[in-house]
Design a protein around this motif. Structure first.
Motif, PDB file in Angstrom:
ATOM      1  N   THR A 150      24.500  41.234  20.595  1.00 15.88           N
ATOM      2  CA  THR A 150      23.151  41.758  20.402  1.00 15.88           C
ATOM      3  C   THR A 150      23.016  43.112  21.089  1.00 15.88           C
ATOM      4  N   ILE A 151      22.582  44.107  20.331  1.00 15.74           N
ATOM      5  CA  ILE A 151      22.344  45.433  20.894  1.00 15.74           C
ATOM      6  C   ILE A 151      20.855  45.585  21.184  1.00 15.74           C
ATOM      7  N   SER A 152      20.547  46.202  22.300  1.00 11.27           N
ATOM      8  CA  SER A 152      19.145  46.411  22.654  1.00 11.27           C
ATOM      9  C   SER A 152      19.056  47.608  23.594  1.00 11.27           C
ATOM     10  N   ARG A 153      17.833  48.068  23.854  1.00  8.59           N
ATOM     11  CA  ARG A 153      17.684  49.144  24.808  1.00  8.59           C
ATOM     12  C   ARG A 153      16.384  48.997  25.593  1.00  8.59           C
ATOM     13  N   ASP A 154      16.439  49.480  26.809  1.00  9.58           N
ATOM     14  CA  ASP A 154      15.308  49.464  27.729  1.00  9.58           C
ATOM     15  C   ASP A 154      14.908  50.908  27.971  1.00  9.58           C
ATOM     16  N   TYR A 155      13.783  51.305  27.383  1.00 11.97           N
ATOM     17  CA  TYR A 155      13.357  52.695  27.500  1.00 11.97           C
ATOM     18  C   TYR A 155      12.958  53.049  28.925  1.00 11.97           C
ATOM     19  N   ALA A 156      12.422  52.105  29.646  1.00 13.83           N
ATOM     20  CA  ALA A 156      12.014  52.375  31.023  1.00 13.83           C
ATOM     21  C   ALA A 156      13.213  52.677  31.914  1.00 13.83           C
ATOM     22  N   LYS A 157      14.354  52.071  31.588  1.00 15.07           N
ATOM     23  CA  LYS A 157      15.560  52.272  32.387  1.00 15.07           C
ATOM     24  C   LYS A 157      16.530  53.247  31.737  1.00 15.07           C
ATOM     25  N   ASN A 158      16.173  53.792  30.580  1.00 13.48           N
ATOM     26  CA  ASN A 158      17.067  54.708  29.851  1.00 13.48           C
ATOM     27  C   ASN A 158      18.445  54.081  29.651  1.00 13.48           C
ATOM     28  N   THR A 159      18.461  52.826  29.285  1.00 17.43           N
ATOM     29  CA  THR A 159      19.718  52.096  29.209  1.00 17.43           C
ATOM     30  C   THR A 159      19.853  51.338  27.892  1.00 17.43           C
ATOM     31  N   LEU A 160      21.041  51.445  27.319  1.00 21.11           N
ATOM     32  CA  LEU A 160      21.430  50.703  26.124  1.00 21.11           C
ATOM     33  C   LEU A 160      22.287  49.519  26.569  1.00 21.11           C
ATOM     34  N   TYR A 161      22.099  48.375  25.905  1.00 19.95           N
ATOM     35  CA  TYR A 161      22.856  47.181  26.271  1.00 19.95           C
ATOM     36  C   TYR A 161      23.623  46.628  25.079  1.00 19.95           C
ATOM     37  N   LEU A 162      24.671  45.871  25.394  1.00 17.56           N
ATOM     38  CA  LEU A 162      25.350  45.059  24.391  1.00 17.56           C
ATOM     39  C   LEU A 162      25.614  43.711  25.039  1.00 17.56           C
ATOM     40  N   GLN A 163      24.858  42.716  24.597  1.00 26.09           N
ATOM     41  CA  GLN A 163      25.085  41.356  25.054  1.00 26.09           C
ATOM     42  C   GLN A 163      26.137  40.722  24.171  1.00 26.09           C
ATOM     43  N   MET A 164      27.207  40.265  24.791  1.00 23.45           N
ATOM     44  CA  MET A 164      28.335  39.703  24.048  1.00 23.45           C
ATOM     45  C   MET A 164      28.512  38.248  24.450  1.00 23.45           C
ATOM     46  N   ASN A 165      28.344  37.359  23.500  1.00 22.33           N
ATOM     47  CA  ASN A 165      28.498  35.929  23.735  1.00 22.33           C
ATOM     48  C   ASN A 165      29.657  35.384  22.900  1.00 22.33           C
ATOM     49  N   SER A 166      30.099  34.192  23.252  1.00 22.28           N
ATOM     50  CA  SER A 166      31.190  33.524  22.520  1.00 22.28           C
ATOM     51  C   SER A 166      32.366  34.467  22.304  1.00 22.28           C
ATOM     52  N   LEU A 167      32.774  35.114  23.357  1.00 27.69           N
ATOM     53  CA  LEU A 167      33.831  36.120  23.258  1.00 27.69           C
ATOM     54  C   LEU A 167      35.150  35.499  22.844  1.00 27.69           C
ATOM     55  N   LYS A 168      35.903  36.278  22.076  1.00 33.00           N
ATOM     56  CA  LYS A 168      37.197  35.872  21.562  1.00 33.00           C
ATOM     57  C   LYS A 168      38.266  36.847  22.044  1.00 33.00           C
ATOM     58  N   PRO A 169      39.512  36.422  22.073  1.00 36.87           N
ATOM     59  CA  PRO A 169      40.584  37.347  22.483  1.00 36.87           C
ATOM     60  C   PRO A 169      40.603  38.616  21.631  1.00 36.87           C
ATOM     61  N   GLU A 170      40.248  38.514  20.369  1.00 31.86           N
ATOM     62  CA  GLU A 170      40.254  39.694  19.503  1.00 31.86           C
ATOM     63  C   GLU A 170      39.127  40.673  19.811  1.00 31.86           C
ATOM     64  N   ASP A 171      38.224  40.312  20.713  1.00 35.76           N
ATOM     65  CA  ASP A 171      37.196  41.248  21.168  1.00 35.76           C
ATOM     66  C   ASP A 171      37.717  42.175  22.271  1.00 35.76           C
ATOM     67  N   THR A 172      38.930  41.921  22.724  1.00 32.95           N
ATOM     68  CA  THR A 172      39.519  42.750  23.768  1.00 32.95           C
ATOM     69  C   THR A 172      39.673  44.182  23.281  1.00 32.95           C
ATOM     70  N   ALA A 173      39.112  45.119  24.032  1.00 29.85           N
ATOM     71  CA  ALA A 173      39.137  46.524  23.635  1.00 29.85           C
ATOM     72  C   ALA A 173      38.435  47.346  24.715  1.00 29.85           C
ATOM     73  N   VAL A 174      38.535  48.660  24.567  1.00 32.93           N
ATOM     74  CA  VAL A 174      37.687  49.558  25.343  1.00 32.93           C
ATOM     75  C   VAL A 174      36.419  49.785  24.516  1.00 32.93           C
ATOM     76  N   TYR A 175      35.273  49.583  25.141  1.00 28.65           N
ATOM     77  CA  TYR A 175      33.994  49.705  24.465  1.00 28.65           C
ATOM     78  C   TYR A 175      33.337  51.027  24.864  1.00 28.65           C
ATOM     79  N   TYR A 176      32.839  51.743  23.860  1.00 26.13           N
ATOM     80  CA  TYR A 176      32.251  53.060  24.071  1.00 26.13           C
ATOM     81  C   TYR A 176      30.789  53.072  23.609  1.00 26.13           C
TER      82      TYR A 176
END
Length: 120
Positions: free
Chosen positions: A68-94
């Motif tokens: 789930t992608i979301s953002r908090d304008y008060a904190k000037n921050t973008l988030y990515l909530q990652m659940n049920s992670l799999k080995p194939e999710d292994t990577a550098v995230y940008y």
């Protein structure tokens, strides 16, 4: 100049969760769209999730229902909530942000990346 700083990566077991953060040096209202992409070793960079200024979101098929992608304008921050992670999710995230100028040129900003490793 805009700076984006990612954090929250790390080592997690399959089935676990992580939340990535991307702190921007300017207000998020500046950006037309923001997104998370990832790059695994030996593979091309893949768009994972995107959110527009109208709060419309879209996801890669491989992460739908788990991320789930979301953002908090008060904190000037973008988030990515990652659940049920799999080995194939292994990577550098940008983190990426874009701003379309009045003359229709587009400014792009990238973070330095954060490593996510999903393994036993």
């Amino acid at each position: 100049q805009v700076q984006l700083v990612e954090s929250g990566g790390g080592l997690v077991q399959p089935g676990g969760s992580l939340r990535l953060s991307c702190a921007a040096s300017r207000s998020l209202f500046r950006f037309n769209a923001m997104d998370w992409s990832r790059q695994a070793p030996g593979k091309e960079r893949e768009l994972v999730a995107r959110i527009t200024s109208g709060e419309s979101t879209n996801y890669a098929d491989s992460v739908k229902g788990r991320f789930t992608i979301s953002r908090d304008y008060a904190k000037n921050t973008l988030y990515l909530q990652m659940n049920s992670l799999k080995p194939e999710d292994t990577a550098v995230y940008y983190c990426h942000a874009q701003f379309v100028q009045r003359d229709a040129t587009t400014d792009h900003y990238w973070g330095q990346g954060t490593q996510v490793t999903v393994s036993e």
